[in-house]
Structure formats: C-alpha cells, structure tokens
Design a protein around this motif. Structure first.
Motif, mmCIF file in Angstrom:
data_model
loop_
_atom_site.group_PDB
_atom_site.id
_atom_site.type_symbol
_atom_site.label_atom_id
_atom_site.label_comp_id
_atom_site.label_asym_id
_atom_site.label_seq_id
_atom_site.Cartn_x
_atom_site.Cartn_y
_atom_site.Cartn_z
ATOM 1 N N ASP A 6 7.105 -31.334 31.449
ATOM 2 C CA ASP A 6 6.260 -30.529 30.572
ATOM 3 C C ASP A 6 5.314 -31.486 29.839
ATOM 4 O O ASP A 6 5.296 -32.691 30.119
ATOM 5 C CB ASP A 6 7.092 -29.667 29.610
ATOM 6 C CG ASP A 6 7.970 -30.484 28.678
ATOM 7 O OD1 ASP A 6 7.753 -31.718 28.542
ATOM 8 O OD2 ASP A 6 8.879 -29.893 28.060
ATOM 9 N N ASP A 7 4.527 -30.966 28.912
ATOM 10 C CA ASP A 7 3.544 -31.816 28.230
ATOM 11 C C ASP A 7 4.205 -32.929 27.419
ATOM 12 O O ASP A 7 3.674 -34.048 27.346
ATOM 13 C CB ASP A 7 2.667 -30.967 27.299
ATOM 14 C CG ASP A 7 1.697 -30.077 28.065
ATOM 15 O OD1 ASP A 7 1.619 -30.223 29.305
ATOM 16 O OD2 ASP A 7 1.035 -29.237 27.434
ATOM 17 N N ALA A 8 5.355 -32.640 26.822
ATOM 18 C CA ALA A 8 6.050 -33.662 26.036
ATOM 19 C C ALA A 8 6.541 -34.796 26.938
ATOM 20 O O ALA A 8 6.484 -35.979 26.562
ATOM 21 C CB ALA A 8 7.227 -33.036 25.279
ATOM 22 N N SER A 39 5.281 -38.624 26.729
ATOM 23 C CA SER A 39 6.258 -39.709 26.580
ATOM 24 C C SER A 39 6.075 -40.763 27.666
ATOM 25 O O SER A 39 6.137 -41.970 27.403
ATOM 26 C CB SER A 39 7.680 -39.146 26.644
ATOM 27 O OG SER A 39 7.900 -38.210 25.612
ATOM 28 N N LEU A 40 5.843 -40.303 28.895
ATOM 29 C CA LEU A 40 5.615 -41.238 29.990
ATOM 30 C C LEU A 40 4.323 -42.031 29.786
ATOM 31 O O LEU A 40 4.292 -43.250 29.997
ATOM 32 C CB LEU A 40 5.559 -40.475 31.324
ATOM 33 C CG LEU A 40 6.908 -40.006 31.863
ATOM 34 C CD1 LEU A 40 6.710 -38.937 32.925
ATOM 35 C CD2 LEU A 40 7.704 -41.172 32.423
ATOM 36 N N GLU A 54 11.377 -21.769 36.927
ATOM 37 C CA GLU A 54 10.016 -21.608 37.430
ATOM 38 C C GLU A 54 9.402 -22.952 37.825
ATOM 39 O O GLU A 54 8.670 -23.042 38.815
ATOM 40 C CB GLU A 54 9.143 -20.921 36.380
ATOM 41 C CG GLU A 54 9.454 -19.434 36.227
ATOM 42 C CD GLU A 54 8.701 -18.801 35.066
ATOM 43 O OE1 GLU A 54 8.169 -19.543 34.218
ATOM 44 O OE2 GLU A 54 8.664 -17.556 35.010
ATOM 45 N N ARG A 55 9.732 -23.995 37.063
ATOM 46 C CA ARG A 55 9.148 -25.313 37.345
ATOM 47 C C ARG A 55 9.826 -26.012 38.523
ATOM 48 O O ARG A 55 9.232 -26.907 39.141
ATOM 49 C CB ARG A 55 9.213 -26.192 36.088
ATOM 50 C CG ARG A 55 8.272 -25.706 34.990
ATOM 51 C CD ARG A 55 8.564 -26.409 33.667
ATOM 52 N NE ARG A 55 7.878 -25.753 32.560
ATOM 53 C CZ ARG A 55 6.740 -26.187 32.016
ATOM 54 N NH1 ARG A 55 6.136 -27.252 32.496
ATOM 55 N NH2 ARG A 55 6.197 -25.542 31.008
ATOM 56 N N ILE A 56 11.055 -25.635 38.821
ATOM 57 C CA ILE A 56 11.772 -26.241 39.952
ATOM 58 C C ILE A 56 11.540 -25.455 41.247
ATOM 59 O O ILE A 56 11.679 -25.992 42.341
ATOM 60 C CB ILE A 56 13.290 -26.339 39.634
ATOM 61 C CG1 ILE A 56 13.519 -27.241 38.413
ATOM 62 C CG2 ILE A 56 14.077 -26.883 40.820
ATOM 63 C CD1 ILE A 56 14.948 -27.224 37.893
ATOM 64 N N THR A 57 11.138 -24.198 41.118
ATOM 65 C CA THR A 57 10.971 -23.322 42.282
ATOM 66 C C THR A 57 10.097 -23.918 43.394
ATOM 67 O O THR A 57 10.468 -23.830 44.579
ATOM 68 C CB THR A 57 10.427 -21.941 41.851
ATOM 69 O OG1 THR A 57 11.435 -21.298 41.055
ATOM 70 C CG2 THR A 57 10.108 -21.072 43.046
#
Length: 204
Positions: free
Chosen positions: A81-83, A87-88, A133-136
C-alpha cells in the motif's frame, strides 16, 4: 559504523545468516548493549525486508541478524500500500539500503483466504477484503499457469510483488536501473527454516 555493501554482498550476508539458522548454529549478532548504544544516533541497515506479518517469519531471527542490520516492513501477505511504498522509498533514498527482500512463506493465511475467495466468489468482510483484493491478481496469474497449490500461489505472489514495487515507485526503479539496488523474492519454508530465492530484479 556505516554498512556500504553492494546488492550482491548484502544478499550473500543474508544467505549466510539463514544457513546458520537452518543448521541450528545462529550466532545472534549485534544484540548486546554496546550495539544498542552505537545505534542511538544513526542507522545503516544493509537490507530492507518486506515480508508477511506471520508470527513465524521474524526476519532478524531467520536471517540471524541483530539491531540495526535490517529495515523491516511487514503486512499480512506482504501486501503493498502507500505506507509500504513510502517506507521502502525511505530505506532507499535516506538509508541507502542496497537490497530489497520480498519475503513470503508457505501456508500463508492471506494467500489461502484469497484462493478461497477466488474459487468460491465469497469475499471476506472488513479490511481483510482489501488484503484479498490486492493478492487476487497473483492468485489469478498462478491459476492461469496451472498452479493450483497455495504454496505455488505464494511464490507467484512474491514475484508479482517484486515487479509491482518496481512498477509503482520511480525511486525504486531508478535505483535498480542505476545498479544501486537489487530486489530478491524469497519463499520461506516453515518446517526447515530455509528462505529460497524465487525471483530477482537488478544486478546480483
């Protein structure tokens, strides 16, 4: 003391630590009071590990590391996600970390939940739905490749996550293109404790 390693040397250091852990020969480095004191004003981690939040996947333990060695980001199913991206990018642009590690593991609950949702059409409620939803896309790609086991889907999700990072962040993609950073995708086996390389982006 600064740690300026190349991506290849950083990856080697992680591999050696994991080999000690697998063999039951962990040295538990950099975990004493003097190390703690030396880090009060500065940090120079040699890798950033973006892994699943699973309680069995404690990064410093499985790679036999200590304080100040790695910058760690964890979400269930190592979902971006954006966080996470922020962080990366911080680890790359401010801490000058040479290696990004994507760390998945077998029997991942988040991937298992996504596999179930895809196969039954029943989505979970609450914010768990956002994880699914993000892993789908990763689960669907695995299925298209005739990979139907959860652990195969985990490996595909690790690969997809690595590529998504490079696609989503100009800071990360530029660092890879310049040879300053490499990305490795690892899949961890809970029973033997080994983190196996499943993908790589950049020069190692």
């Amino acid at each position: 003391m600064a740690t300026y390693l190349t991506p290849a040397l950083a990856w080697r250091r992680l591999r050696e630590g994991n080999e000690r852990f697998v063999a039951g020969e962990s040295q538990h480095p950099n975990q004493d009071a003097s190390r703690r004191s030396s880090l009060v004003n500065d940090q120079h981690p040699f890798a950033v590990i973006f892994g699943c939040s699973d309680s069995r996947l404690a990064a410093e333990i499985i790679f036999d590391l200590g304080l100040g060695d790695v910058f760690v980001i964890r979400t269930a199913g190592q979902v971006i996600d954006d966080a996470v991206l922020g962080s990366l990018e911080y680890s790359i642009s401010q801490l000058h970390v040479p290696l990004i590690v994507i760390l998945g593991h077998d029997s991942c609950g988040a991937v298992t939940a996504t596999k179930s949702a895809v196969e039954t059409g029943e989505m979970p409620t609450g914010f768990i739905r956002s994880l699914v939803e993000r892993i789908t896309p990763s689960v669907l790609t695995a299925k298209r490749n005739d990979e139907t086991e959860v652990n195969d889907m985990v490996v595909e999700h690790v690969r997809q996550t690595a590529h998504r990072l490079a696609d989503s962040s100009r800071v990360i993609s530029d660092a890879i293109d310049d040879g300053r950073v490499a990305v490795v995708g690892l899949s961890y086996k809970l029973d033997e404790g080994r983190a196996a390389l499943v993908s790589g982006i950049g020069q190692l």
